[in-house]
Design a protein around this motif. Structure first.
Motif, PDB file in Angstrom:
ATOM      1  N   THR A 184     -17.845  65.002  13.025  1.00  0.00           N
ATOM      2  CA  THR A 184     -18.407  65.223  11.684  1.00  0.00           C
ATOM      3  C   THR A 184     -19.486  66.296  11.746  1.00  0.00           C
ATOM      4  O   THR A 184     -19.538  67.211  10.915  1.00  0.00           O
ATOM      5  N   SER A 185     -20.356  66.174  12.736  1.00  0.00           N
ATOM      6  CA  SER A 185     -21.461  67.118  12.890  1.00  0.00           C
ATOM      7  C   SER A 185     -20.949  68.550  13.070  1.00  0.00           C
ATOM      8  O   SER A 185     -21.495  69.503  12.513  1.00  0.00           O
TER       9      SER A 185
ATOM     10  N   PRO B 144     -26.393  65.015  12.579  1.00  0.00           N
ATOM     11  CA  PRO B 144     -26.358  66.347  11.964  1.00  0.00           C
ATOM     12  C   PRO B 144     -27.419  66.497  10.875  1.00  0.00           C
ATOM     13  O   PRO B 144     -27.707  65.565  10.151  1.00  0.00           O
ATOM     14  N   THR B 145     -27.958  67.690  10.797  1.00  0.00           N
ATOM     15  CA  THR B 145     -29.072  67.985   9.903  1.00  0.00           C
ATOM     16  C   THR B 145     -28.881  69.392   9.393  1.00  0.00           C
ATOM     17  O   THR B 145     -28.466  70.257  10.159  1.00  0.00           O
TER      18      THR B 145
END
Lengths: 498, 498
Positions: A43-44, A160-161
């Motif tokens: 996903t990240s 994740p960011t």
């Protein structure tokens, strides 16, 4: 260690470029089960703006998260630059062998259960090192929480960011702590270049990463969380060269007995004597900080502000208390507050009321406006006796005004129109922006850092002024600490490290 | 000083009750011009829920902010408990004489231009002290930014703030710094009792205020910002009695040479030797902190958490790095991390995977759920070898999940429904709330403080759990510092101050 056979020297730059800026990546152990590592990492990687090819590898699936899945990396058509492993430790040896067969020369081994998990894991770790060496492959980890490169929009981490690309690189020997710093960097908009969690450092070490970051011109500063170094001497040599070009800020954990024992058992690294590390860091021109917050604050300042030539500070304060607290902290951290001399006194005489204190910190007493504050800041910044300036309490007043207006709203009769109040608030915000923009301009013109202290409770803020970034903190001692670290670096650059 | 003639002794309690809990107040110099002190203060008093009578005094106005105005306090019908002055310094002598004639026995003199402004101001200050003494009146100030009492919804300050009433009292010799701490207290919902800015302390001193706060049972802790004390011995005697009943936390500014000179010139107080102050504070059982942030953090903890009996700490960490950073800070600040013994090890063996580190800090490694974390926290909290517990990294994960969901949303095909994501987020928040609530319950049952360290970047947070408040910080060293200060106080209460 035979570095060359593992590609750690020679083509380190090329190999790590492929690792951090892959054109294609295989996620071994990719999963569509929410919460699993293979799901988090995939996903990240695909959730942001990564433009490379992504190949989920999982023998039991046709497709994962909308992407075609492959039973093995060997089944992937075309070249693959990087493999990210999120499978059980015992499956890593075969996974690496497949990579070698496929011609994949770089891997990130997220999986844990190696050296940190006991004797069996230790043997397994030695085995995968040997496999990589024999096959001319390199990997980061195992037991790492991943890597990221913001300019490439590549994030292979479980958290994740949305990250703003910039000049700061972060290297961490702790995944949790490293990702926390990464989150703060993103939330504070400091601007990230590369993030590397080095995990157990079976092959690639923090020192290798530092060497690589030294070679990348787009990396303007490096922040490191270290527990121990396998090869202190080599690290020192690397650091010595790099700190001449860009600041390296280190939080070395394990300065206490308990901490040092924990550090050993954590990533299995030998912590060594803390005092020896301190001496080494000093010799290498490394800026050493004590806490994660300090690491973030100093890294932010080093990434965006000019480096002061030396340790002389001018302070402007909106009220005595702040000035005194700041002055106290200066003495503790090695900054000097030069006494005001005739010339600067006459300049300030023209701006301040008769009874001003004629000392540094300069107390602007009572009222004033943005222009007056800016003129005082400018006078201090252009004064040749100081290398940096801290204005205390002039930014952040708009929050006070918001609270005031909320109070005013409750008064019967609503005596002031909403328009009037909003105009006042707008005026206040504009006036603060004028000050911030002026600070940005002065910073650029004088080459001296100007760190504002605001009245809010938000800690570090980074403000884009149109003349570069300006930093504001929420308490005087934080600003002083930052300047003190920068001043030590400035003196080091001039061969005056104290 | 003849304290009795000014009502500082004997009826101090009654006089200060009238000052902080007035049934009626005159605002001398009230104004409807936005931004003027007389406007700020009047707005602050009437804008919240203050139920007493308010009389604006201004000879040029019929009404101000919807209230009938009076030319002088002498024209006000009925009794007045308190006069707040926001008029030029030179008008204060007559203003006080009018108060005495009217029978007003307490005043807050906001006006500046006294001792802090030079020789003329000093003479004026002596004059108003003499007037008050002769007339049996008392006042706080001059040159103060005001006072507040949250339970009475009474705020006479230029920066009104919606304050949650509680047990913390704040006394500050700096207006700007004091009001900043007050704002933080309000924003962090710490719960305020009384705020007093003491200004020049012409009559009422910080020591008098401390004595008063000692007498009020609803004040559960006192935070003070001090620059200097007129009568150190008296303060010591007062403090010694009070610290046996409630914690007193002091930030003493002026520990550096420059800071000490600035302190003298600021409120005109004699700063004295910092070392002498430290010795005195220690003798009096006062908790001494070094920075405004620390003052707020320790005050918040002291107001809401149980006091540990001694300095032995148990740490649970979600990842090695945090534990090591925390352990390092423990050694620096005098906390001890007892080694795990047979009994607690067997308890934890039942909860953790085989290869857990069997050390303090306890590393919970890898995954786990709220119940497991809570069981570990409970095991540590009930272990008789520790007096306080810090769980690192288990709170604040919902912010990570929010970021993750934002990333997930970008993936083509939207594989997971919005409902599923929201359910995951809700589950995470509920799980954190369960942990926080469990911490609150354990804190109450064991009488040991449990300070959580979250992953966010918001600094101190106070969370109401239904079992009392729980505190969370954003970095390990902050939690350790708080516990260390509390532990020193706990030992002092048991006559073991070190």
């Amino acid at each position: 260690m035979e570095h060359d056979s593992t590609g750690k020297r020679g083509d380190l730059r090329a190999r790590l470029d492929r690792m951090f800026f892959p054109g294609s990546v295989a996620v071994v152990g990719a999963s569509d089960v929410p919460g699993k590592w293979g799901n988090l990492i995939l996903t990240s990687i695909i959730g942001w703006r990564y433009q490379g090819k992504v190949f989920p590898v999982n023998p039991g699936k046709e497709s994962i998260l909308g992407l075609k899945a492959y039973p093995s990396v060997l089944d992937i058509p075309g070249d693959v630059d990087l493999a990210v492993f999120a499978i059980p430790a015992r499956l890593i040896p075969d996974g690496l062998r497949d990579c070698i067969r496929k011609g994949i020369s770089a891997a990130v081994v997220i999986s844990s259960g190696f050296k940190e998990a006991g004797a069996e894991g230790k043997a397994l770790e030695e085995e995968i090192v040997e496999i990589a060496r024999q096959g001319g492959m390199t990997f980061i980890g195992p037991n790492t929480m991943g890597i990221a490169s913001a300019h490439h929009f590549f994030e292979a981490i479980p958290t994740p960011t949305e990250i703003h690309p910039g000049g700061l690189a972060i290297v961490s020997q702790s995944g949790n702590l490293g990702l926390q710093i990464l989150k703060w960097t993103a939330h504070k908009d400091i601007g990230l270049n590369i993030y590397a969690g080095t995990g157990n450092e079976a092959l690639l070490t923090a020192g290798d990463l530092l060497q690589y970051l030294g070679q990348r011109d787009d990396v303007t500063s490096v922040a490191m969380y270290l527990e121990g170094l396998a090869d202190g001497r080599e690290f020192l040599e690397t650091a010595r060269t790099i700190t001449r070009k860009k600041p390296v800020i280190v939080l070395k954990a394990g300065r206490s007995k308990t901490g040092s024992i924990s550090a050993q058992s954590h990533t299995g690294s030998l912590a060594g004597s803390y005092a020896a590390y301190c001496a080494m860091f000093k010799q290498a021109g490394i800026i050493q900080v004590r806490t994660p917050t300090e690491l973030l604050n100093v890294a932010a300042a080093m990434t965006h502000l000019p480096v002061p030539r030396s340790n002389r500070l001018g302070i402007m304060t909106m009220g005595g208390g702040w000035g005194i607290v700041a002055a106290d902290e200066c003495e503790d951290s090695g900054l000097v507050l030069p006494e005001l001399t005739g010339e600067i006194i006459s300049r300030l005489d023209g701006l301040l009321p008769d009874y001003w204190n004629r000392r540094n910190p300069v107390d602007v007493v009572g009222e004033g406006d943005a222009d007056m504050y800016l003129q005082i800041i400018e006078a201090l910044a252009r004064w040749e006796e100081v290398d940096a300036v801290i204005p205390l309490g002039i930014v952040g007043r708009s929050g006070y005004l918001e609270d005031f207006i909320a109070c005013q709203e409750n008064i019967d009769g609503k005596l002031y129109s909403r328009e009037l109040k909003l105009a006042a608030l707008k005026g206040q915000i504009q006036s603060e922006n004028r000050i911030l923009s002026g600070i940005g301009r002065l910073q650029k013109e004088t080459g001296k850092p100007i760190v504002a202290v605001s009245l809010t409770d938000t800690g570090l803020s980074l403000i884009d002024t149109g003349h570069g970034k300006v930093i504001s903190l929420s308490s005087p001692e934080q600003a002083v600490t930052i300047i003190a670290h920068m001043a030590r670096y400035g003196r080091y650059l001039r061969d005056k490290w104290d």
